[in-house]
Design a protein around this motif. Structure first.
Motif, PDB file in Angstrom:
ATOM      1  N   MET A 161      42.170  11.467  -1.941  1.00 45.71           N
ATOM      2  CA  MET A 161      40.922  11.113  -1.281  1.00 45.71           C
ATOM      3  C   MET A 161      41.103  11.037   0.232  1.00 45.71           C
ATOM      4  O   MET A 161      40.266  11.531   1.005  1.00 45.71           O
ATOM      5  CB  MET A 161      40.416   9.766  -1.809  1.00 45.71           C
ATOM      6  N   LEU A 162      42.204  10.450   0.684  1.00 48.05           N
ATOM      7  CA  LEU A 162      42.452  10.338   2.115  1.00 48.05           C
ATOM      8  C   LEU A 162      42.697  11.706   2.743  1.00 48.05           C
ATOM      9  O   LEU A 162      42.289  11.958   3.888  1.00 48.05           O
ATOM     10  CB  LEU A 162      43.646   9.412   2.367  1.00 48.05           C
ATOM     11  N   ALA A 163      43.375  12.600   2.019  1.00 48.89           N
ATOM     12  CA  ALA A 163      43.588  13.954   2.538  1.00 48.89           C
ATOM     13  C   ALA A 163      42.264  14.692   2.679  1.00 48.89           C
ATOM     14  O   ALA A 163      42.023  15.380   3.685  1.00 48.89           O
ATOM     15  CB  ALA A 163      44.542  14.720   1.622  1.00 48.89           C
ATOM     16  N   ALA A 164      41.394  14.551   1.673  1.00 46.54           N
ATOM     17  CA  ALA A 164      40.070  15.181   1.752  1.00 46.54           C
ATOM     18  C   ALA A 164      39.261  14.590   2.901  1.00 46.54           C
ATOM     19  O   ALA A 164      38.575  15.313   3.639  1.00 46.54           O
ATOM     20  CB  ALA A 164      39.330  15.016   0.428  1.00 46.54           C
ATOM     21  N   TYR A 165      39.350  13.276   3.067  1.00 44.90           N
ATOM     22  CA  TYR A 165      38.645  12.640   4.187  1.00 44.90           C
ATOM     23  C   TYR A 165      39.214  13.117   5.520  1.00 44.90           C
ATOM     24  O   TYR A 165      38.475  13.292   6.496  1.00 44.90           O
ATOM     25  CB  TYR A 165      38.770  11.121   4.087  1.00 44.90           C
ATOM     26  N   GLY A 166      40.528  13.327   5.593  1.00 46.74           N
ATOM     27  CA  GLY A 166      41.131  13.826   6.819  1.00 46.74           C
ATOM     28  C   GLY A 166      40.575  15.182   7.220  1.00 46.74           C
ATOM     29  O   GLY A 166      40.374  15.455   8.410  1.00 46.74           O
ATOM     30  N   ILE A 167      40.314  16.038   6.227  1.00 48.50           N
ATOM     31  CA  ILE A 167      39.717  17.348   6.520  1.00 48.50           C
ATOM     32  C   ILE A 167      38.315  17.174   7.076  1.00 48.50           C
ATOM     33  O   ILE A 167      37.945  17.763   8.103  1.00 48.50           O
ATOM     34  CB  ILE A 167      39.699  18.211   5.246  1.00 48.50           C
ATOM     35  N   PHE A 168      37.519  16.334   6.393  1.00 50.32           N
ATOM     36  CA  PHE A 168      36.155  16.087   6.871  1.00 50.32           C
ATOM     37  C   PHE A 168      36.168  15.477   8.273  1.00 50.32           C
ATOM     38  O   PHE A 168      35.411  15.902   9.160  1.00 50.32           O
ATOM     39  CB  PHE A 168      35.436  15.157   5.885  1.00 50.32           C
ATOM     40  N   ALA A 169      37.012  14.459   8.496  1.00 53.58           N
ATOM     41  CA  ALA A 169      37.036  13.772   9.785  1.00 53.58           C
ATOM     42  C   ALA A 169      37.477  14.707  10.904  1.00 53.58           C
ATOM     43  O   ALA A 169      36.997  14.587  12.044  1.00 53.58           O
ATOM     44  CB  ALA A 169      37.963  12.566   9.700  1.00 53.58           C
ATOM     45  N   SER A 170      38.377  15.632  10.618  1.00 51.82           N
ATOM     46  CA  SER A 170      38.849  16.564  11.643  1.00 51.82           C
ATOM     47  C   SER A 170      37.712  17.451  12.144  1.00 51.82           C
ATOM     48  O   SER A 170      37.556  17.664  13.352  1.00 51.82           O
ATOM     49  CB  SER A 170      39.981  17.424  11.086  1.00 51.82           C
ATOM     50  N   TYR A 171      36.917  17.959  11.213  1.00 51.81           N
ATOM     51  CA  TYR A 171      35.781  18.793  11.616  1.00 51.81           C
ATOM     52  C   TYR A 171      34.698  17.963  12.309  1.00 51.81           C
ATOM     53  O   TYR A 171      34.093  18.412  13.287  1.00 51.81           O
ATOM     54  CB  TYR A 171      35.199  19.510  10.402  1.00 51.81           C
ATOM     55  N   ALA A 172      34.442  16.759  11.804  1.00 50.54           N
ATOM     56  CA  ALA A 172      33.418  15.901  12.409  1.00 50.54           C
ATOM     57  C   ALA A 172      33.811  15.507  13.832  1.00 50.54           C
ATOM     58  O   ALA A 172      32.972  15.504  14.744  1.00 50.54           O
ATOM     59  CB  ALA A 172      33.196  14.664  11.546  1.00 50.54           C
ATOM     60  N   TYR A 173      35.079  15.187  14.037  1.00 49.63           N
ATOM     61  CA  TYR A 173      35.561  14.828  15.371  1.00 49.63           C
ATOM     62  C   TYR A 173      35.412  16.005  16.332  1.00 49.63           C
ATOM     63  O   TYR A 173      34.958  15.840  17.469  1.00 49.63           O
ATOM     64  CB  TYR A 173      37.016  14.393  15.273  1.00 49.63           C
ATOM     65  N   GLY A 174      35.794  17.190  15.877  1.00 49.30           N
ATOM     66  CA  GLY A 174      35.643  18.367  16.726  1.00 49.30           C
ATOM     67  C   GLY A 174      34.193  18.642  17.081  1.00 49.30           C
ATOM     68  O   GLY A 174      33.878  19.015  18.214  1.00 49.30           O
ATOM     69  N   LEU A 175      33.295  18.436  16.121  1.00 45.03           N
ATOM     70  CA  LEU A 175      31.870  18.639  16.368  1.00 45.03           C
ATOM     71  C   LEU A 175      31.367  17.688  17.449  1.00 45.03           C
ATOM     72  O   LEU A 175      30.656  18.090  18.381  1.00 45.03           O
ATOM     73  CB  LEU A 175      31.098  18.430  15.066  1.00 45.03           C
ATOM     74  N   LEU A 176      31.742  16.409  17.349  1.00 45.95           N
ATOM     75  CA  LEU A 176      31.281  15.416  18.321  1.00 45.95           C
ATOM     76  C   LEU A 176      31.847  15.684  19.708  1.00 45.95           C
ATOM     77  O   LEU A 176      31.134  15.577  20.704  1.00 45.95           O
ATOM     78  CB  LEU A 176      31.671  14.015  17.860  1.00 45.95           C
ATOM     79  N   LEU A 177      33.124  16.027  19.786  1.00 42.33           N
ATOM     80  CA  LEU A 177      33.720  16.277  21.104  1.00 42.33           C
ATOM     81  C   LEU A 177      33.155  17.541  21.733  1.00 42.33           C
ATOM     82  O   LEU A 177      33.010  17.617  22.966  1.00 42.33           O
ATOM     83  CB  LEU A 177      35.237  16.353  20.993  1.00 42.33           C
ATOM     84  N   ASN A 178      32.808  18.527  20.920  1.00 41.37           N
ATOM     85  CA  ASN A 178      32.129  19.708  21.458  1.00 41.37           C
ATOM     86  C   ASN A 178      30.759  19.344  22.007  1.00 41.37           C
ATOM     87  O   ASN A 178      30.335  19.863  23.051  1.00 41.37           O
ATOM     88  CB  ASN A 178      31.980  20.772  20.368  1.00 41.37           C
ATOM     89  N   LEU A 179      30.067  18.466  21.322  1.00 43.22           N
ATOM     90  CA  LEU A 179      28.744  18.048  21.769  1.00 43.22           C
ATOM     91  C   LEU A 179      28.820  17.324  23.106  1.00 43.22           C
ATOM     92  O   LEU A 179      27.895  17.408  23.923  1.00 43.22           O
ATOM     93  CB  LEU A 179      28.107  17.142  20.711  1.00 43.22           C
ATOM     94  N   GLN A 180      29.930  16.650  23.351  1.00 42.48           N
ATOM     95  CA  GLN A 180      30.098  15.956  24.623  1.00 42.48           C
ATOM     96  C   GLN A 180      30.217  16.937  25.790  1.00 42.48           C
ATOM     97  O   GLN A 180      29.646  16.731  26.855  1.00 42.48           O
ATOM     98  CB  GLN A 180      31.341  15.067  24.554  1.00 42.48           C
ATOM     99  N   GLY A 181      30.963  18.040  25.595  1.00 39.83           N
ATOM    100  CA  GLY A 181      31.209  18.948  26.706  1.00 39.83           C
ATOM    101  C   GLY A 181      30.259  20.115  26.806  1.00 39.83           C
ATOM    102  O   GLY A 181      30.052  20.655  27.895  1.00 39.83           O
ATOM    103  N   TRP A 182      29.658  20.510  25.683  1.00 39.62           N
ATOM    104  CA  TRP A 182      28.831  21.716  25.658  1.00 39.62           C
ATOM    105  C   TRP A 182      27.652  21.685  26.624  1.00 39.62           C
ATOM    106  O   TRP A 182      27.394  22.689  27.307  1.00 39.62           O
ATOM    107  CB  TRP A 182      28.335  21.939  24.224  1.00 39.62           C
ATOM    108  N   PRO A 183      26.894  20.582  26.771  1.00 37.09           N
ATOM    109  CA  PRO A 183      25.746  20.613  27.684  1.00 37.09           C
ATOM    110  C   PRO A 183      26.117  20.822  29.142  1.00 37.09           C
ATOM    111  O   PRO A 183      25.247  21.176  29.957  1.00 37.09           O
ATOM    112  CB  PRO A 183      25.096  19.231  27.484  1.00 37.09           C
ATOM    113  N   LEU A 184      27.371  20.593  29.511  1.00 34.71           N
ATOM    114  CA  LEU A 184      27.789  20.730  30.907  1.00 34.71           C
ATOM    115  C   LEU A 184      28.220  22.151  31.256  1.00 34.71           C
ATOM    116  O   LEU A 184      28.498  22.449  32.404  1.00 34.71           O
ATOM    117  CB  LEU A 184      28.941  19.766  31.199  1.00 34.71           C
TER     118      LEU A 184
END
Length: 267
Positions: A161-184
């Motif tokens: 379960m933690l490994a599966a969550y790690g996959i989800f969290a990795s993509y979610a984190y990348g999505l959020l950090l992209n959202l931070q820089g993309w508008p600039l």
């Protein structure tokens, strides 16, 4: 796991809601020629973190738990320094997930913030992006603490379960950090992608959201985020059982009162 009061849970919800606005406000506001970082939220986040720490202290965190928080943050800083996210290879996330799992969502939230802050000081990575990284890491660790708990703490089910969550969290984190820089960014074009992938001030929410998702897909999801997900899942699968057992022993020792410790020494 450290239990926290309903007041702390409410405070975590408020901080998370404010943080989500900090990430997503360019999609919610229209008519700006070029967005700027939401400095109000950047100023409020450290203050809210101080309040959260005081809430946790009122709920039973003593100097031993604070020392443990410092040790885990230092370990995370070392892991960040030796991996540094090169090519998406990132060793920080698996320790954040395991720490949040063992110590609970509130401790995990603080661990995510302090770990990324200390790591930024060690690797000279301090910049306007740091509050976003801290908040994203805090959500990763907090989410691990909120996952359901099975009948056996060290079961294979938990590691899977933690490994599966790690996959989800990795993509979610990348999505959020992209959202931070993309508008600039301006004039973003990627070979093989149709049209301009830049933020369009004044465009409708759905239009900018679709552009952002295409931008994320072609710039990070297919490479950086996928490597982060693989690294995190493999590290949890290989090292998870041993690290979970070690963290749980440390948690039991840290939560023993001095009176209980003296009684055990007598026995």
């Amino acid at each position: 796991m450290i239990r926290f009061s309903p007041r702390t849970a409410l405070l975590l919800a408020i901080i998370s809601a404010a943080g989500l606005m900090m990430f997503a406000w360019p999609l919610l506001l229209h008519g700006y020629e070029r967005v700027q970082p939401p400095f109000v939220f950047l100023a409020l986040l450290p203050l809210m973190l101080v309040v959260l720490l005081s809430e946790l202290a009122a709920g039973g965190i003593d100097t031993r738990m604070i020392a443990l928080l410092g040790v885990l943050s230092a370990i995370e800083a070392v892991l960040r320094a030796i991996s540094a996210g090169t090519g998406g290879v990132e060793l920080v996330f698996f320790m954040l997930i395991l720490g949040g799992r063992v110590f609970g969502p509130a401790f995990g939230f603080v661990l995510g913030c302090t770990s990324l802050f200390v790591a930024a000081l060690v690797t000279a990575g301090v910049g306007p992006w740091l509050p976003y990284q801290m908040l994203g890491a805090a959500w990763v660790a907090m989410g691990a603490g909120l996952l359901p708990r099975g009948p056996r703490a060290s079961s294979r089910w938990e590691v899977a379960m933690l490994a599966a969550y790690g996959i989800f969290a990795s993509y979610a984190y990348g999505l959020l950090l992209n959202l931070q820089g993309w508008p600039l960014l301006t004039g973003v074009t990627v070979p093989g992608a149709s049209g301009n992938l830049s933020y369009e001030p004044g465009a409708a929410f759905g239009e900018n959201l679709a552009t952002f998702l295409r931008y994320t897909l072609v710039t990070s999801t297919s490479s950086w985020d996928t490597m982060r997900a693989i690294t995190t899942a493999v590290a949890i699968a290989l090292l998870g059982p041993a690290v979970l057992a070690t963290l749980r022993r440390a948690a039991r020792r840290a939560m023993i009162t001095p009176a209980e410790a003296s009684l055990r020494s007598v026995e």
